[in-house]
Motif scaffolding. Structure first.
Motif, short mmCIF file in Angstrom:
data_model
loop_
_atom_site.label_atom_id
_atom_site.label_comp_id
_atom_site.label_asym_id
_atom_site.label_seq_id
_atom_site.Cartn_x
_atom_site.Cartn_y
_atom_site.Cartn_z
N SER A 285 -13.25 -48.64 7.59
CA SER A 285 -13.43 -49.96 7.01
C SER A 285 -14.88 -50.39 7.26
CB SER A 285 -12.47 -50.95 7.65
OG SER A 285 -12.84 -51.18 9.00
N ASP A 287 -15.94 -53.05 8.77
CA ASP A 287 -16.09 -53.49 10.16
C ASP A 287 -16.15 -52.30 11.12
OD1 ASP A 287 -16.31 -56.23 9.85
OD2 ASP A 287 -14.14 -56.53 9.80
N GLU A 288 -15.34 -51.29 10.89
CA GLU A 288 -15.38 -50.09 11.73
C GLU A 288 -16.74 -49.40 11.64
OE1 GLU A 288 -10.62 -48.85 11.53
OE2 GLU A 288 -12.05 -48.01 10.10
N LEU A 290 -19.62 -50.83 10.85
CA LEU A 290 -20.61 -51.68 11.53
C LEU A 290 -20.47 -51.55 13.05
CD1 LEU A 290 -20.40 -54.83 9.26
CD2 LEU A 290 -22.41 -53.37 9.55
N ASP A 291 -19.25 -51.53 13.53
CA ASP A 291 -19.03 -51.38 14.97
C ASP A 291 -19.64 -50.08 15.48
OD1 ASP A 291 -17.68 -53.78 15.10
OD2 ASP A 291 -15.67 -52.87 15.05
N ASP A 307 -21.72 -48.68 1.05
CA ASP A 307 -20.77 -49.68 0.56
C ASP A 307 -20.22 -49.13 -0.76
OD1 ASP A 307 -19.41 -51.90 -0.33
OD2 ASP A 307 -21.07 -53.30 -0.10
N ARG A 326 -19.28 -60.22 4.68
CA ARG A 326 -18.82 -59.82 6.01
C ARG A 326 -19.97 -59.45 6.93
NH1 ARG A 326 -15.11 -60.18 2.85
NH2 ARG A 326 -12.89 -60.28 3.38
N VAL A 327 -21.01 -58.88 6.37
CA VAL A 327 -22.19 -58.57 7.18
C VAL A 327 -22.82 -59.85 7.71
CG1 VAL A 327 -24.54 -57.65 7.09
CG2 VAL A 327 -22.67 -56.37 6.02
N ARG A 330 -21.18 -61.58 10.70
CA ARG A 330 -21.17 -60.97 12.03
C ARG A 330 -22.10 -61.74 12.98
NH1 ARG A 330 -18.19 -55.80 12.69
NH2 ARG A 330 -19.57 -55.55 14.48
N THR A 460 -14.69 -49.78 0.77
CA THR A 460 -14.71 -51.18 0.38
C THR A 460 -14.13 -51.35 -1.02
OG1 THR A 460 -16.98 -50.84 -0.39
CG2 THR A 460 -16.71 -51.71 1.83
#
Length: 509
Positions: A285, A287-288, A290-291, A307, A326-327, A330, A460
């Motif tokens: 995902s 978020d995953e 980015l983490d 993306d 979403r970016v 954060r 996405t």
């Protein structure tokens, strides 16, 4: 038995074609100007191998009709298709007698109310130039090859790499084979066509990795066989919902036995590898991704994130704001001292105009995105500092960079893909020095791939969603892998397609 033809010492060859990938799952529509059509002598400037002084240019009398290539996008409007086709046909009709025609297309153009648009156009071309003219068709491996398209083409080939590092080599091969056929007087080639009921995304079939690397390596082996002129495997285009959309194999040459054996070998190889195809990079995902990027060591940067759902080079509208929203939400990126992030890109004509008026260094509040595809998120309002303004890009028109916290957001007047390092450095951005670079793309194009240290595909939403089953195809031929994972083995025997000057009867799909 195919009959020999009279050799032509210096044949007259026209060049024509329209190319685009059209996602039927995007609400966008493509109009005629998006094709940036070249006409007449301008057409030859597209091809370095037809530059003055090149042997291929000297081998024939080349005549440009009309060639238009559009950035992948939504369905082409019926009016745009009619306008471009009518002009292309009129230009061919005004030419003296032709010996050959090079049909330079992509193969994944969807037009309102029309299935198999490239075959429809080629049928009009054939009516105009006559049955004796030999046609060589060059395509993207993400195109679709119907029996009708194979029938009306005397030679047909496609790229053998994804990313398409051999695109010019493929076009030159198509033109060279056509000249060879005309100047030797050889009979029309035999064509062995096999539809393969597999439909996978390009990100799952990259020739950078197995099994596609080996599947496509076999193309060279087949082409080297006695009695074979050309061999090709099409992956097909996954983000359109038409009966023709699937993988296909075509092998051409003078020997029916050789092209049959070669085509069946390639079709079996593709089918048998179907379960092994996997994404070209790790996925997760957004978020995953980015983490993981934030947790990576400085030595693993720049960390690229694709993306993928709104990739404009696969047919996405390019203006989905879901990922950027979403970016910017954060907490790590709220302050200018946070990790440096580059986001490419989101269209916003009014935002560009406002930033341009304010000038570099000004703080502005602008709204961009979701004018075309607002199914996943609405227009996004941002407040930031104008970092750069650039005019004159072929695709974007005007580009601006807005720094929002530690995120450098590229906003464009018109959508644009970001594939090259200069796309960023021209905007006073340093992708090599960034911590994270998010790009609306699928597999990374060569320059970005070489630049990346870390890389993940973010799954996405958008018009080119990588979850094909979730998209909801309804018109493709079933059964089809992976939509029907337990389907029986298909008939992968070669179909010998009649030559273009013979009648095509029945339907053997």
């Amino acid at each position: 038995m195919p009959q020999p033809r009279t050799p032509v010492a210096r044949p007259v060859i026209a060049i024509a074609g329209l190319g685009i990938e059209s996602s039927t799952f995007s609400p966008a529509r493509t109009e005629a100007p998006a094709f940036h059509p070249l006409r007449g002598a301008e057409v030859l400037t597209r091809y370095p191998f037809l530059a003055p002084g090149t042997p291929l240019l000297a081998s024939a009398e080349w005549r440009g009709a009309l060639v238009g290539k559009a950035l992948p996008g939504g369905t082409v409007t019926a009016a745009a298709f009619a306008e471009l086709c009518d002009e292309l046909i009129a230009r061919l009709a005004s030419m003296p007698r032709l010996d050959g025609l090079w049909y330079d297309i992509h193969g994944a153009m969807t037009v309102e109310g029309i299935d198999d648009a490239e075959a429809v156009l080629l049928a009009r071309i054939r009516e105009t130039v006559g049955p004796d003219v030999l046609v060589s068709t060059s395509m993207d491996l993400h195109g679709n090859v119907s029996r009708e398209l194979a029938h009306m083409s005397d030679l047909i080939t496609c790229y053998r790499t994804a990313p398409h590092e051999d695109h010019l080599e493929t076009k030159e091969r198509a033109a060279r084979h056509l000249v060879g056929l005309l100047t030797t007087g050889a009979p029309r080639p035999v064509k062995a066509w096999i539809p393969v009921p597999v439909l996978l995304a390009g990100e799952q079939t990259s020739t950078r990795i197995e099994p596609a690397r080996s599947v496509y390596a076999a193309v060279d082996d087949v082409e080297a066989m006695d009695g074979v002129t050309d061999a090709a495997i099409w992956v097909g285009y996954a983000w359109a919902d038409e009966p023709r959309n699937r993988a296909a194999v075509v092998v051409t040459g003078p020997s029916e036995a050789a092209v049959t054996a070669g085509a069946e070998r390639l079709a079996r190889g593709f089918w048998e590898a179907r379960h092994a195809f996997a994404f070209v990079a790790p996925t997760g995902s957004l978020d995953e991704c980015l983490d993981e990027a934030l947790a990576s060591s400085p030595d693993a940067r720049p960390f690229f994130i694709s993306d993928t759902g709104d990739n404009p080079t696969a047919g996405g509208a390019g203006d989905v704001t879901w990922g950027l929203e979403r970016v910017l939400a954060r907490p790590e990126f709220k302050d200018a001292s946070g990790p440096t992030v580059i986001y490419a890109s989101v269209p916003g004509p009014q935002a560009v105009e406002a930033a341009e008026r304010a000038g570099v260094g000004a703080t502005v509040t602008v709204t961009a995105g979701a004018e075309v595809d607002d199914r996943h998120a609405g227009p996004l309002t941002m407040t930031g500092v104008v970092h750069a303004v650039r005019h004159g890009d072929r695709d974007a028109g005007t580009e601006v960079v807005l720094r929002v916290g530690s995120v450098y957001v590229i906003i464009t007047r018109l959508r644009k893909p970001y594939h090259h390092e200069h796309d960023f450095t021209d905007l006073s951005l340093d992708p090599r020095g960034a911590d994270i670079v998010l790009v609306k793309i699928g597999y990374l194009e060569p320059e970005l791939f070489d630049m990346s240290v870390g890389w993940k595909l973010a799954l996405t939403p958008g018009g080119v969603d990588q979850d094909l089953v979730r998209l909801g195809h309804r018109r493709i031929r079933r059964p089809m892998f992976p939509f029907d994972p337990e389907m029986a083995d298909p008939d992968l025997r070669a179909r010998i397609v009649p030559p273009s000057d013979a009648q095509l009867t029945g339907e053997d799909e």
